[in-house]
Scaffold this motif. Structure first.
Motif, PDB file in Angstrom:
ATOM      1  N   LYS A 260       8.686   2.541   8.951  1.00 27.50           N
ATOM      2  CA  LYS A 260       9.248   1.212   8.739  1.00 27.50           C
ATOM      3  C   LYS A 260       8.461   0.432   7.698  1.00 27.50           C
ATOM      4  N   ASN A 261       7.171   0.724   7.558  1.00 29.88           N
ATOM      5  CA  ASN A 261       6.321   0.002   6.616  1.00 29.88           C
ATOM      6  C   ASN A 261       6.029   0.838   5.376  1.00 29.88           C
ATOM      7  N   THR A 262       7.076   1.452   4.813  1.00 33.35           N
ATOM      8  CA  THR A 262       6.911   2.129   3.535  1.00 33.35           C
ATOM      9  C   THR A 262       6.695   1.078   2.455  1.00 33.35           C
ATOM     10  N   ARG A 263       6.326   1.525   1.256  1.00 29.46           N
ATOM     11  CA  ARG A 263       5.945   0.567   0.209  1.00 29.46           C
ATOM     12  C   ARG A 263       7.083  -0.391  -0.110  1.00 29.46           C
ATOM     13  N   TRP A 264       6.741  -1.657  -0.287  1.00 32.06           N
ATOM     14  CA  TRP A 264       7.646  -2.748  -0.621  1.00 32.06           C
ATOM     15  C   TRP A 264       8.757  -2.916   0.408  1.00 32.06           C
ATOM     16  N   SER A 265       8.424  -2.658   1.660  1.00 27.24           N
ATOM     17  CA  SER A 265       9.392  -2.838   2.741  1.00 27.24           C
ATOM     18  C   SER A 265       8.710  -3.449   3.955  1.00 27.24           C
ATOM     19  N   TYR A 266       9.471  -4.214   4.713  1.00 24.99           N
ATOM     20  CA  TYR A 266       9.040  -4.818   5.970  1.00 24.99           C
ATOM     21  C   TYR A 266       7.704  -5.542   5.779  1.00 24.99           C
ATOM     22  N   HIS A 267       6.684  -5.215   6.552  1.00 22.80           N
ATOM     23  CA  HIS A 267       5.410  -5.929   6.412  1.00 22.80           C
ATOM     24  C   HIS A 267       4.592  -5.444   5.222  1.00 22.80           C
ATOM     25  N   ASN A 268       4.988  -4.341   4.634  1.00 26.64           N
ATOM     26  CA  ASN A 268       4.227  -3.745   3.534  1.00 26.64           C
ATOM     27  C   ASN A 268       4.800  -4.183   2.187  1.00 26.64           C
ATOM     28  N   GLY A 269       4.671  -5.475   1.904  1.00 26.26           N
ATOM     29  CA  GLY A 269       5.166  -6.009   0.641  1.00 26.26           C
ATOM     30  C   GLY A 269       6.633  -6.360   0.654  1.00 26.26           C
ATOM     31  N   GLY A 270       7.240  -6.472   1.855  1.00 22.37           N
ATOM     32  CA  GLY A 270       8.621  -6.920   1.951  1.00 22.37           C
ATOM     33  C   GLY A 270       8.732  -8.415   1.696  1.00 22.37           C
ATOM     34  N   SER A 271       9.955  -8.866   1.392  1.00 21.84           N
ATOM     35  CA  SER A 271      10.210 -10.289   1.124  1.00 21.84           C
ATOM     36  C   SER A 271      10.912 -10.901   2.323  1.00 21.84           C
ATOM     37  N   TRP A 272      10.336 -11.964   2.893  1.00 22.72           N
ATOM     38  CA  TRP A 272      10.816 -12.562   4.134  1.00 22.72           C
ATOM     39  C   TRP A 272      11.308 -13.988   3.884  1.00 22.72           C
ATOM     40  N   PRO A 273      12.620 -14.233   3.992  1.00 19.62           N
ATOM     41  CA  PRO A 273      13.145 -15.585   3.763  1.00 19.62           C
ATOM     42  C   PRO A 273      12.571 -16.644   4.692  1.00 19.62           C
ATOM     43  N   VAL A 274      12.132 -16.254   5.908  1.00 21.86           N
ATOM     44  CA  VAL A 274      11.594 -17.245   6.838  1.00 21.86           C
ATOM     45  C   VAL A 274      10.403 -17.990   6.239  1.00 21.86           C
ATOM     46  N   LEU A 275       9.665 -17.331   5.348  1.00 21.98           N
ATOM     47  CA  LEU A 275       8.475 -17.945   4.772  1.00 21.98           C
ATOM     48  C   LEU A 275       8.800 -19.106   3.841  1.00 21.98           C
ATOM     49  N   LEU A 276      10.086 -19.299   3.572  1.00 21.98           N
ATOM     50  CA  LEU A 276      10.522 -20.394   2.707  1.00 21.98           C
ATOM     51  C   LEU A 276      10.089 -21.753   3.244  1.00 21.98           C
ATOM     52  N   TRP A 277      10.128 -21.940   4.565  1.00 18.19           N
ATOM     53  CA  TRP A 277       9.761 -23.252   5.116  1.00 18.19           C
ATOM     54  C   TRP A 277       8.277 -23.526   4.954  1.00 18.19           C
ATOM     55  N   LEU A 278       7.456 -22.497   5.081  1.00 14.09           N
ATOM     56  CA  LEU A 278       6.017 -22.677   4.907  1.00 14.09           C
ATOM     57  C   LEU A 278       5.676 -22.972   3.446  1.00 14.09           C
TER      58      LEU A 278
ATOM     59  N   ILE B 275       0.863  -1.181   0.000  1.00 11.89           N
ATOM     60  CA  ILE B 275       0.000   0.000   0.000  1.00 11.89           C
ATOM     61  C   ILE B 275       0.900   1.232   0.000  1.00 11.89           C
ATOM     62  N   GLU B 276       0.470   2.280  -0.663  1.00 18.77           N
ATOM     63  CA  GLU B 276       1.322   3.451  -0.814  1.00 18.77           C
ATOM     64  C   GLU B 276       0.502   4.736  -0.871  1.00 18.77           C
ATOM     65  N   SER B 277       1.221   5.842  -0.914  1.00 14.08           N
ATOM     66  CA  SER B 277       0.641   7.184  -1.044  1.00 14.08           C
ATOM     67  C   SER B 277      -0.385   7.453   0.057  1.00 14.08           C
ATOM     68  N   HIS B 278      -1.555   7.960  -0.341  1.00  8.50           N
ATOM     69  CA  HIS B 278      -2.557   8.356   0.651  1.00  8.50           C
ATOM     70  C   HIS B 278      -3.047   7.165   1.468  1.00  8.50           C
ATOM     71  N   GLU B 279      -3.217   6.027   0.802  1.00  9.06           N
ATOM     72  CA  GLU B 279      -3.675   4.827   1.513  1.00  9.06           C
ATOM     73  C   GLU B 279      -2.669   4.422   2.588  1.00  9.06           C
ATOM     74  N   TRP B 280      -1.365   4.516   2.261  1.00  5.64           N
ATOM     75  CA  TRP B 280      -0.319   4.193   3.240  1.00  5.64           C
ATOM     76  C   TRP B 280      -0.411   5.123   4.449  1.00  5.64           C
ATOM     77  N   ARG B 281      -0.635   6.402   4.201  1.00  9.02           N
ATOM     78  CA  ARG B 281      -0.724   7.352   5.319  1.00  9.02           C
ATOM     79  C   ARG B 281      -1.902   7.039   6.229  1.00  9.02           C
ATOM     80  N   ILE B 282      -3.039   6.681   5.631  1.00  9.18           N
ATOM     81  CA  ILE B 282      -4.245   6.396   6.414  1.00  9.18           C
ATOM     82  C   ILE B 282      -4.123   5.065   7.145  1.00  9.18           C
ATOM     83  N   VAL B 283      -3.691   4.025   6.436  1.00  9.21           N
ATOM     84  CA  VAL B 283      -3.685   2.667   6.996  1.00  9.21           C
ATOM     85  C   VAL B 283      -2.590   2.478   8.030  1.00  9.21           C
ATOM     86  N   THR B 284      -1.375   2.948   7.749  1.00  7.60           N
ATOM     87  CA  THR B 284      -0.244   2.710   8.662  1.00  7.60           C
ATOM     88  C   THR B 284       0.013   3.850   9.614  1.00  7.60           C
TER      89      THR B 284
END
Length: 566
Positions: free
Chosen positions: A455-473, A441-450
């Protein structure tokens, strides 16, 4: 020592004893002899000075679906008994020299061990000395799950047993935030070891949400605890731990919390933002898929672990009723494929009475533009959230993978989820597995939601970030659905970067190309997630400890028709 639930014979094999003992008696046991048992990985297990310093530091320094599932039933039947999973397997006896990255991963995982009064009780979140500790020097319940599975698969159950018992003790503590007392069954988000150098004495201190960002209690911790208890029991064949009165009571307290009656009109659990892996404000309040899938899996695991006494039978009956309602609700209202998307697009609104088609009064104009291009012709997934007049169409990896492993997803739905991952590989995997959610999520939606979370800017951390731990799942879901080639491809991607990047917590960017701007290095669950994925591919029998086959007694999903709607 009499009354111990697990003992070791002279040849190093583990046997279960009929007698039960209390938590206190088990905590007094000497588990040191277990370390002499042969391993299928030749990794040095001696505790280094750095390991000792951690434990004593005063700070926390829809394709062939039916055939695939029939195959998994066969694997389950062959490999279910006792210590069979991960120890002295046929493949293990002829095991070739491990990948250099595997050796490095095991060494890093062992450096992360935390000791309490001489016994290993968990692994710290990250061992990155270049950054301020914050709470990354604590043992998190959710973070420890892949570490626990790695140790179980490597034939080292003692640390998992210690962890389960220690967190069970912490559950019994009085839990207060300001002047409000939390429910008795709440499990901690994390704990740490405090050392008094004057008295040379160690104590544990737990965080139940009173120190967390946003002061939110961890809803997922109790579910993960039950799931891990079942994995331990399945892996070792030792049911005496789960049968202990203290473990039974711990499960009862967790179940009492989540099965309590209230004002709910849905069988799903109502949650606050930030109560699970996505532990910051990200618009996942309400009925998030991650919590519902973990809830479903924990209920199924608990039904297998509960003793058949009067109290256990009462809980089993309540669980059966809830599972039927929950599976019906989730398989219908959360499921999205091309047909269902088209149906929602044509919804009428402001309907009234029990004959309403659009039951949640979802406004078709609220459908995001991206979902029309994202949805493939063949494929589908469980959307992020469903509540009155609101549907969150984002893809969340953990919830969908757990839905497959728990059999919340039907075989056809499980196959469709894998079809989606294959069709949308660039979006969901990219250059580093795996997107925690999609899209950002980004722009105005990012400001409202987060709330403008830096830390949760677009394509980072929980906001579309890539997490290697999810490999096992992902790997577990791939094996269960008969698609190991997908997992192998993802693991090869991870192997090209993880070690040389020093095992980051997450990656940023649309394709996961960049190490996360605030990502910790030597993140323990990134390390453990890789190891678990590798071991499951090498020996698919490991899947049995974290996978549940479809319950044939559950009512089948209603066939879709013109009246099939929300």
């Amino acid at each position: 020592m009499s009354g111990i639930a697990m003992d070791v014979s002279q040849n190093g094999s583990v046997r279960s004893l009929d007698t039960l003992c209390t938590v206190g008696e088990i905590e007094e046991c000497d588990f040191s002899r277990l370390s002499d048992r042969p391993r299928h990985l030749n990794i040095e297990r001696q505790r280094s000075l750095s390991e000792l310093s951690i434990g004593l530091s005063p700070r926390f320094s829809s394709r062939n679906a039916e055939n695939s599932f029939r195959m998994m039933d066969h694997i389950e039947n062959i490999f279910s008994p006792g210590i069979r999973s991960g120890l002295n397997t046929p493949r293990s006896q002829s095991y070739f020299e491990p990948h250099p990255m595997v050796v490095d991963a095991w060494e890093a995982l062992r450096r992360s061990l935390v000791y309490f009064r001489g016994q290993p009780v968990g692994t710290i979140a990250a061992l990155d000395h270049s950054e301020e500790d914050l709470n990354y020097d604590q043992v998190f319940v959710r973070d420890f799950i892949p570490s626990a599975l790695a140790f179980l698969m490597n034939g080292e159950p003692e640390i998992v047993k210690n962890f389960l018992l220690k967190t069970l003790r912490l559950q019994s503590w009085e839990k207060k935030i300001d002047r409000f007392k939390l429910g008795e069954g709440v499990m901690p988000a994390s704990f740490k070891v405090l050392h008094d150098p004057v008295r040379n004495y160690e104590t544990l201190i737990a965080d139940f949400g009173e120190s967390a960002i946003g002061r939110v209690a961890p809803v997922d911790s109790g579910f993960w605890w039950i799931i891990l208890l079942r994995a331990y029991t399945k892996s070792t064949g030792d049911s005496s731990l789960a049968e202990m009165p203290e473990c039974q009571k711990g499960m009862h307290l967790i179940l009492s919390l989540c099965l309590s009656e209230g004002f709910d009109t849905f069988p799903t659990l109502l949650c606050a933002d930030g109560c699970s892996m996505v532990d910051r404000r990200m618009g996942v309040y309400g009925y998030p898929i991650e919590i519902q899938a973990l809830f479903f899996m924990a209920l199924r695991c608990a039904s297998l672990l509960l003793k058949q006494d009067d109290e256990g039978k009462e809980f089993a009956e309540r669980i059966a009723l809830r599972l039927n309602a929950l599976s019906y609700h989730m398989r219908g209202y959360y499921w999205l494929d091309l047909k269902q998307l088209n149906d929602i697009y044509r919804y009428k609104t402001e309907e009234y009475s029990h004959t309403a088609v659009n039951k949640f009064n979802v406004i078709p104009d609220s459908l995001p533009d991206w979902v029309f291009d994202f949805m493939p012709t063949h494929g589908g997934y469980f959307i992020g959230n469903v509540s009155p007049a609101r549907m969150d169409f984002r893809w969340f990896c953990l919830g969908n993978c757990v839905a497959i492993l728990s059999s919340l997803a039907t075989p056809e739905q499980s196959a469709a989820i894998m079809d989606l991952i294959e069709s949308r590989w660039e979006e969901l995997v990219g250059e580093m597995p795996l997107k925690v959610c999609y899209p950002a999520i980004e722009s105005h939606e990012w400001r409202i939601v987060t709330g403008c979370d830096p830390k949760n800017t677009r394509w980072s951390y929980h906001n579309g970030g890539s997490w290697p731990v999810l490999l096992w799942l992902l790997t577990a879901a791939c094996i269960k659905t008969g698609r190991p080639q997908i997992a192998r491809r993802a693991i090869e991607l991870a192997e090209s970067r993880l070690l040389k990047d020093n095992w980051p917590e997450y990656y940023d960017g649309k394709l996961g190309r960049y190490i996360g701007k605030q990502a910790r290095k030597f993140q323990t669950w990134s390390i453990a997630g890789y190891l678990v994925a590798k071991m499951m591919l090498e020996d698919p029998s490991h899947l049995g400890m974290i996978s549940l086959e479809e319950d044939k007694q559950m009512k089948p999903l209603m066939k879709r028709s013109a009246s099939w709607t929300f």
